[in-house]
Design a protein around this motif. Sequence first.
Motif, PDB file in Angstrom:
ATOM      1  N   TRP A 114       0.833  -1.202   0.000  1.00 57.19           N
ATOM      2  CA  TRP A 114       0.000   0.000   0.000  1.00 57.19           C
ATOM      3  C   TRP A 114       0.867   1.252   0.000  1.00 57.19           C
ATOM      4  O   TRP A 114       0.590   2.219  -0.730  1.00 57.19           O
ATOM      5  CB  TRP A 114      -0.933   0.009   1.213  1.00 57.19           C
ATOM      6  CG  TRP A 114      -2.196  -0.772   1.019  1.00 57.19           C
ATOM      7  CD1 TRP A 114      -2.435  -2.059   1.417  1.00 57.19           C
ATOM      8  CD2 TRP A 114      -3.393  -0.332   0.374  1.00 57.19           C
ATOM      9  NE1 TRP A 114      -3.696  -2.442   1.056  1.00 57.19           N
ATOM     10  CE2 TRP A 114      -4.314  -1.400   0.421  1.00 57.19           C
ATOM     11  CE3 TRP A 114      -3.778   0.864  -0.236  1.00 57.19           C
ATOM     12  CZ2 TRP A 114      -5.593  -1.315  -0.114  1.00 57.19           C
ATOM     13  CZ3 TRP A 114      -5.053   0.954  -0.781  1.00 57.19           C
ATOM     14  CH2 TRP A 114      -5.948  -0.116  -0.721  1.00 57.19           C
ATOM     15  N   ARG A 117       2.506   1.677  -3.465  1.00 58.63           N
ATOM     16  CA  ARG A 117       1.567   2.212  -4.453  1.00 58.63           C
ATOM     17  C   ARG A 117       1.333   3.695  -4.254  1.00 58.63           C
ATOM     18  O   ARG A 117       1.319   4.483  -5.217  1.00 58.63           O
ATOM     19  CB  ARG A 117       0.235   1.467  -4.369  1.00 58.63           C
ATOM     20  CG  ARG A 117      -0.743   1.866  -5.473  1.00 58.63           C
ATOM     21  CD  ARG A 117      -2.178   1.696  -5.082  1.00 58.63           C
ATOM     22  NE  ARG A 117      -2.595   2.628  -4.033  1.00 58.63           N
ATOM     23  CZ  ARG A 117      -3.873   2.943  -3.780  1.00 58.63           C
ATOM     24  NH1 ARG A 117      -4.840   2.397  -4.500  1.00 58.63           N
ATOM     25  NH2 ARG A 117      -4.173   3.786  -2.799  1.00 58.63           N
ATOM     26  N   ASP A 118       1.143   4.103  -2.998  1.00 56.88           N
ATOM     27  CA  ASP A 118       0.841   5.508  -2.731  1.00 56.88           C
ATOM     28  C   ASP A 118       2.013   6.415  -3.095  1.00 56.88           C
ATOM     29  O   ASP A 118       1.814   7.522  -3.617  1.00 56.88           O
ATOM     30  CB  ASP A 118       0.467   5.685  -1.262  1.00 56.88           C
ATOM     31  CG  ASP A 118      -0.888   5.068  -0.927  1.00 56.88           C
ATOM     32  OD1 ASP A 118      -1.645   4.751  -1.868  1.00 56.88           O
ATOM     33  OD2 ASP A 118      -1.179   4.894   0.278  1.00 56.88           O
ATOM     34  N   SER A 121       2.161   6.563  -6.954  1.00 59.57           N
ATOM     35  CA  SER A 121       1.000   7.221  -7.572  1.00 59.57           C
ATOM     36  C   SER A 121       1.209   8.723  -7.648  1.00 59.57           C
ATOM     37  O   SER A 121       0.560   9.406  -8.446  1.00 59.57           O
ATOM     38  CB  SER A 121      -0.274   6.904  -6.784  1.00 59.57           C
ATOM     39  OG  SER A 121      -0.253   7.523  -5.500  1.00 59.57           O
ATOM     40  N   VAL A 180      -4.545   4.913  -9.845  1.00 60.62           N
ATOM     41  CA  VAL A 180      -4.942   5.962  -8.910  1.00 60.62           C
ATOM     42  C   VAL A 180      -5.216   7.273  -9.640  1.00 60.62           C
ATOM     43  O   VAL A 180      -6.098   8.046  -9.253  1.00 60.62           O
ATOM     44  CB  VAL A 180      -3.847   6.171  -7.835  1.00 60.62           C
ATOM     45  CG1 VAL A 180      -4.143   7.396  -6.982  1.00 60.62           C
ATOM     46  CG2 VAL A 180      -3.736   4.932  -6.955  1.00 60.62           C
ATOM     47  N   ALA A 212     -15.933   2.902  -1.302  1.00 60.63           N
ATOM     48  CA  ALA A 212     -14.596   3.492  -1.259  1.00 60.63           C
ATOM     49  C   ALA A 212     -14.170   3.800  -2.689  1.00 60.63           C
ATOM     50  O   ALA A 212     -14.916   3.554  -3.640  1.00 60.63           O
ATOM     51  CB  ALA A 212     -13.607   2.529  -0.603  1.00 60.63           C
ATOM     52  N   ARG A 213     -12.989   4.357  -2.828  1.00 65.49           N
ATOM     53  CA  ARG A 213     -12.497   4.640  -4.175  1.00 65.49           C
ATOM     54  C   ARG A 213     -12.363   3.335  -4.950  1.00 65.49           C
ATOM     55  O   ARG A 213     -11.771   2.371  -4.447  1.00 65.49           O
ATOM     56  CB  ARG A 213     -11.145   5.339  -4.112  1.00 65.49           C
ATOM     57  CG  ARG A 213     -11.175   6.743  -3.574  1.00 65.49           C
ATOM     58  CD  ARG A 213      -9.884   7.474  -3.876  1.00 65.49           C
ATOM     59  NE  ARG A 213      -8.710   6.752  -3.417  1.00 65.49           N
ATOM     60  CZ  ARG A 213      -7.457   7.112  -3.697  1.00 65.49           C
ATOM     61  NH1 ARG A 213      -7.233   8.180  -4.442  1.00 65.49           N
ATOM     62  NH2 ARG A 213      -6.445   6.421  -3.234  1.00 65.49           N
ATOM     63  N   THR A 215     -10.409   2.481  -7.204  1.00 65.50           N
ATOM     64  CA  THR A 215      -9.016   2.062  -7.350  1.00 65.50           C
ATOM     65  C   THR A 215      -8.506   1.376  -6.085  1.00 65.50           C
ATOM     66  O   THR A 215      -7.705   0.436  -6.153  1.00 65.50           O
ATOM     67  CB  THR A 215      -8.129   3.271  -7.702  1.00 65.50           C
ATOM     68  OG1 THR A 215      -6.790   2.834  -7.893  1.00 65.50           O
ATOM     69  CG2 THR A 215      -8.154   4.321  -6.608  1.00 65.50           C
ATOM     70  N   ASP A 216      -8.976   1.811  -4.900  1.00 64.48           N
ATOM     71  CA  ASP A 216      -8.563   1.177  -3.659  1.00 64.48           C
ATOM     72  C   ASP A 216      -9.171  -0.215  -3.519  1.00 64.48           C
ATOM     73  O   ASP A 216      -8.513  -1.148  -3.044  1.00 64.48           O
ATOM     74  CB  ASP A 216      -8.983   2.035  -2.463  1.00 64.48           C
ATOM     75  CG  ASP A 216      -8.159   3.311  -2.337  1.00 64.48           C
ATOM     76  OD1 ASP A 216      -7.120   3.420  -3.029  1.00 64.48           O
ATOM     77  OD2 ASP A 216      -8.563   4.199  -1.566  1.00 64.48           O
ATOM     78  N   PHE A 219      -7.296  -2.500  -5.861  1.00 66.01           N
ATOM     79  CA  PHE A 219      -5.963  -2.801  -5.352  1.00 66.01           C
ATOM     80  C   PHE A 219      -6.033  -3.781  -4.189  1.00 66.01           C
ATOM     81  O   PHE A 219      -5.243  -4.734  -4.109  1.00 66.01           O
ATOM     82  CB  PHE A 219      -5.265  -1.514  -4.904  1.00 66.01           C
ATOM     83  CG  PHE A 219      -3.854  -1.722  -4.446  1.00 66.01           C
ATOM     84  CD1 PHE A 219      -2.855  -2.076  -5.346  1.00 66.01           C
ATOM     85  CD2 PHE A 219      -3.515  -1.581  -3.106  1.00 66.01           C
ATOM     86  CE1 PHE A 219      -1.553  -2.273  -4.927  1.00 66.01           C
ATOM     87  CE2 PHE A 219      -2.213  -1.775  -2.678  1.00 66.01           C
ATOM     88  CZ  PHE A 219      -1.228  -2.124  -3.583  1.00 66.01           C
ATOM     89  N   SER A 220      -6.954  -3.573  -3.297  1.00 69.15           N
ATOM     90  CA  SER A 220      -7.108  -4.478  -2.160  1.00 69.15           C
ATOM     91  C   SER A 220      -7.449  -5.887  -2.615  1.00 69.15           C
ATOM     92  O   SER A 220      -6.897  -6.875  -2.111  1.00 69.15           O
ATOM     93  CB  SER A 220      -8.202  -3.951  -1.224  1.00 69.15           C
ATOM     94  OG  SER A 220      -8.375  -4.806  -0.121  1.00 69.15           O
TER      95      SER A 220
END
Length: 235
Positions: A114, A117-118, A121, A180, A212-213, A215-216, A219-220
């Motif tokens: 996580w 990725r952040d 992004s 993202v 939630a988003r 994209t999240d 990804f999860s």
Amino acid sequence: MLGTQAAERLPMPAPTPAPSALPARRRAGRPTAAVLDQDGITTAALDLISSKGYDGLTMAALARSLGVAPSALYNHVASKDDVLLLLEDHLAAMVDVSAFGVEPWDVAVRRWAWSYRDVFSEHTPLIPVIAVLPVANAPKTLAMYEAVTAGFRDAGFPEEKIISAIVALEAFVFGAAYDVTAPEDIFDAGRLAEQVPNFTAAVDRLALEQHARPTDVAFSLGLEALISGFGALRG
């Protein structure tokens, strides 16, 4: 006569120096020449890529953005490859690997992925470069990989599969970092919606169920599948 003799005995005043002989006055404020260091070069390179894209990162452009001559820049970095190593290390140092060796393996992988990725992004123009950039002579990047590798090994992961697992996770992370920044309507089929009814229905259902988003959530979902699959290989 007395006044004349007294005047003759008085010391003559020192002559006023010519303007060119006066000492130069120091200008207030910081010196105009930039003080170069690795942090400053890294920050300037990131700003340049953010505004101009990766193709805009040249040694000449970087020197201009720092307000120095190219020769001054070359005193600190020998080439653009050296700048890329600084960028690689800067980003790697921002990725959280603190859970490895402390938390359970799956928790550590989850936190690392996580964070990874952040970080990327926010720097997607660098992904095509960093993804294939050798790690030689990049101490912070190597420190990240050392922590992750040790975490996999200590968790009983087959040593011959550790690097392949890390590469697979990174490939997923880099793709997710792009996601993202994708527009919210990226899956809108537009006027062709009726020609792809299954896809359109799935997109509509996603919009209805999403809390939630997207994209999240994506990804999860993918990350948990990878963690489960890799976890099955642990001894």
